[in-house]
Design a protein around this motif. Structure first.
Motif, PDB file in Angstrom:
ATOM      1  N   SER A 175      10.321 -21.223 -19.564  1.00 31.09           N
ATOM      2  CA  SER A 175      10.253 -19.867 -19.017  1.00 31.09           C
ATOM      3  C   SER A 175      11.278 -18.965 -19.696  1.00 31.09           C
ATOM      4  O   SER A 175      12.424 -19.369 -19.927  1.00 31.09           O
ATOM      5  N   ALA A 176      10.881 -17.743 -19.999  1.00 33.24           N
ATOM      6  CA  ALA A 176      11.750 -16.822 -20.729  1.00 33.24           C
ATOM      7  C   ALA A 176      12.981 -16.435 -19.904  1.00 33.24           C
ATOM      8  O   ALA A 176      12.889 -16.159 -18.709  1.00 33.24           O
ATOM      9  N   TRP A 177      14.133 -16.413 -20.564  1.00 33.05           N
ATOM     10  CA  TRP A 177      15.371 -15.909 -19.973  1.00 33.05           C
ATOM     11  C   TRP A 177      15.240 -14.390 -19.834  1.00 33.05           C
ATOM     12  O   TRP A 177      14.932 -13.699 -20.811  1.00 33.05           O
ATOM     13  N   PRO A 178      15.475 -13.831 -18.633  1.00 29.03           N
ATOM     14  CA  PRO A 178      15.179 -12.404 -18.419  1.00 29.03           C
ATOM     15  C   PRO A 178      16.296 -11.462 -18.828  1.00 29.03           C
ATOM     16  O   PRO A 178      16.268 -10.282 -18.467  1.00 29.03           O
ATOM     17  N   ASP A 201      12.376 -17.898 -25.396  1.00 29.70           N
ATOM     18  CA  ASP A 201      11.664 -19.173 -25.425  1.00 29.70           C
ATOM     19  C   ASP A 201      12.091 -20.109 -24.295  1.00 29.70           C
ATOM     20  O   ASP A 201      11.614 -21.244 -24.226  1.00 29.70           O
ATOM     21  N   GLY A 202      13.012 -19.656 -23.464  1.00 30.34           N
ATOM     22  CA  GLY A 202      13.441 -20.482 -22.347  1.00 30.34           C
ATOM     23  C   GLY A 202      14.873 -20.950 -22.466  1.00 30.34           C
ATOM     24  O   GLY A 202      15.739 -20.216 -22.953  1.00 30.34           O
ATOM     25  N   ALA A 203      15.120 -22.190 -22.053  1.00 30.46           N
ATOM     26  CA  ALA A 203      16.471 -22.762 -22.065  1.00 30.46           C
ATOM     27  C   ALA A 203      16.406 -24.193 -22.562  1.00 30.46           C
ATOM     28  O   ALA A 203      15.548 -24.970 -22.132  1.00 30.46           O
ATOM     29  N   ASP A 256      27.207 -16.148 -13.475  1.00 32.03           N
ATOM     30  CA  ASP A 256      26.509 -15.666 -12.282  1.00 32.03           C
ATOM     31  C   ASP A 256      25.027 -15.450 -12.579  1.00 32.03           C
ATOM     32  O   ASP A 256      24.163 -15.748 -11.737  1.00 32.03           O
ATOM     33  N   LEU A 257      24.714 -14.933 -13.765  1.00 30.12           N
ATOM     34  CA  LEU A 257      23.316 -14.735 -14.129  1.00 30.12           C
ATOM     35  C   LEU A 257      22.584 -16.078 -14.211  1.00 30.12           C
ATOM     36  O   LEU A 257      21.437 -16.195 -13.768  1.00 30.12           O
ATOM     37  N   LEU A 258      23.243 -17.073 -14.797  1.00 29.93           N
ATOM     38  CA  LEU A 258      22.627 -18.394 -14.919  1.00 29.93           C
ATOM     39  C   LEU A 258      22.410 -19.006 -13.540  1.00 29.93           C
ATOM     40  O   LEU A 258      21.349 -19.589 -13.260  1.00 29.93           O
ATOM     41  N   ARG A 259      23.398 -18.866 -12.656  1.00 29.74           N
ATOM     42  CA  ARG A 259      23.277 -19.428 -11.311  1.00 29.74           C
ATOM     43  C   ARG A 259      22.141 -18.772 -10.534  1.00 29.74           C
ATOM     44  O   ARG A 259      21.430 -19.433  -9.764  1.00 29.74           O
ATOM     45  N   ALA A 260      21.923 -17.486 -10.763  1.00 34.37           N
ATOM     46  CA  ALA A 260      20.912 -16.750 -10.001  1.00 34.37           C
ATOM     47  C   ALA A 260      19.508 -16.900 -10.582  1.00 34.37           C
ATOM     48  O   ALA A 260      18.517 -16.562  -9.919  1.00 34.37           O
ATOM     49  N   TRP A 261      19.403 -17.406 -11.809  1.00 35.71           N
ATOM     50  CA  TRP A 261      18.099 -17.479 -12.488  1.00 35.71           C
ATOM     51  C   TRP A 261      17.199 -18.511 -11.821  1.00 35.71           C
ATOM     52  O   TRP A 261      17.605 -19.639 -11.553  1.00 35.71           O
TER      53      TRP A 261
END
Length: 265
Positions: A175-178, A201-203, A256-261
Motif C-alpha cells: 500500500s502506498a505511503w500517503p 510502492d509501499g513499505a 508519529d506518521l508511521l505510528r498513525a499509518w
C-alpha cells in the motif's frame, strides 16, 4: 546474529518465553492486576489472550493453506472459556503452548497456511507463524512482568530477531505511503541495523551496515534514525515504551506518521 534464527530456535524461544510468562503470572500478587501496557486488560485477560492465540494458530497451521482462518478456530476463540484458579490457568496455558509447538513441529517450517500479514517480506507459512509467535510471546512476557512490578528486558536473541520480524511482518506492505517518501533507520546497540523505506510502492525493510564512530551513517542520511538496545527497539515498535526512551536523530515527527499509518493491506 547474522542469519535469521533457525526454525528449531524459534520453537525453543516460544517455549522459553512462555515458561517465563507463566513464571511472571505465578509470581504476580493477583490475576486481577492491571497490565499497564494493555490498559484494558487484567493479567487474567492477558493469559487468556496468549493461550487463546496459541490454540488459534495451532488450528490455522493444522488446516494448511487457506484464504482465511478455519471457521471452527474462529468460533472456538470467540467462545473461549478458561480456568479462573491460578494453578489450573497456568496448566491450561502450558497445554496451549504445547498445542502450538506440536502443530509447528508436525508441519515443519515451509508448510503453507493462512496469515493476516502481507506476504511481501514474511511468508505465509508455519515458519512465518513461528517467528511471529516468538515475538508475541516475548512481548507479552514483558507485559506480564510489568503487571507484577518486575519487568525485564527481552533477551538479546529474541529481541534482535524481533526488530526485523516486526519490520518484515507488521510494517511491510504494498500500500502506498500517503506522505513524502522517506526512510527510517533502526540501529541496535548490539550491532544490527535496518532501513525501512516508505514511498508510493509501499513499505519494505532491509538490513544495512551499522554506523561506526569513524564513518557515522554509512548510507544516505535517513529521515529519522532510532538508536537503542534491541529490547528497547522492539518494545518501542510494539508501543510499550515511548520514543523519548530512545536516542532519535532527524525528524522525530516521522515516527508519529508511521505510528498513525493504517495501510489497506
Amino acid at each position: 546474529m547474522e542469519k535469521n534464527l533457525e526454525f528449531s530456535d524459534l520453537l525453543r524461544l516460544i517455549d522459553e518465553r512462555s515458561t517465563a510468562f507463566r513464571a511472571a503470572v505465578a509470581a504476580a500478587p493477583s490475576l486481577d492486576a492491571q497490565v499497564p501496557t494493555c490498559p484494558e486488560w487484567t493479567l487474567f485477560d492477558l493469559v487468556k489472550h496468549l493461550g487463546g492465540g496459541d490454540r488459534f494458530w495451532a488450528a490455522i497451521i493444522g488446516a494448511g493453506p487457506a484464504d482465511g482462518p478455519p471457521a471452527e478456530a474462529v468460533a472456538a476463540r470467540a467462545a473461549l472459556e478458561v480456568p479462573r484458579e491460578r494453578e489450573a490457568l497456568l496448566a491450561w496455558l502450558a497445554a496451549s503452548t504445547q498445542l502450538l509447538l506440536s502443530a509447528l513441529r508436525e508441519a515443519g517450517p515451509d508448510a503453507g497456511c493462512w496469515a493476516w500479514w502481507s506476504a511481501l517480506q514474511t511468508p505465509r507459512t508455519s515458519g512465518g507463524v513461528a517467528r511471529h509467535r516468538a515475538q508475541e510471546t516475548a512481548v507479552h512476557t514483558y507485559d506480564a512482568q510489568l503487571a507484577g512490578g518486575a519487568p525485564q528486558p527481552l533477551p538479546v536473541e529474541v529481541a534482535l530477531d524481533g526488530v526485523e520480524e516486526f519490520l518484515f511482518t507488521c510494517v511491510a506492505t504494498p500500500s502506498a505511503w500517503p506522505h513524502k517518501p522517506t526512510t527510517f533507520d533502526f540501529h541496535t546497540a548490539e550491532g544490527l541495523s535496518w532501513r525501512l523505506t516508505v514511498d508510493g510502492d509501499g513499505a519494505r525493510s532491509i538490513r544495512i551496515p551499522a554506523p561506526t564512530a569513524a564513518t557515522g551513517e554509512d548510507l544516505d542520511a535517513a529521515g529519522v534514525s532510532i538508536h537503542g538496545t534491541a529490547s528497547e527497539l522492539i518494545l518501542y515498535l510494539y508501543d510499550r515504551i515511548p520514543a523519548r526512551s530512545l536516542h532519535v536523530d532527524g525528524d522525530a515527527g516521522l515516527l508519529d506518521l508511521l505510528r498513525a499509518w493504517e495501510p489497506e493491506e
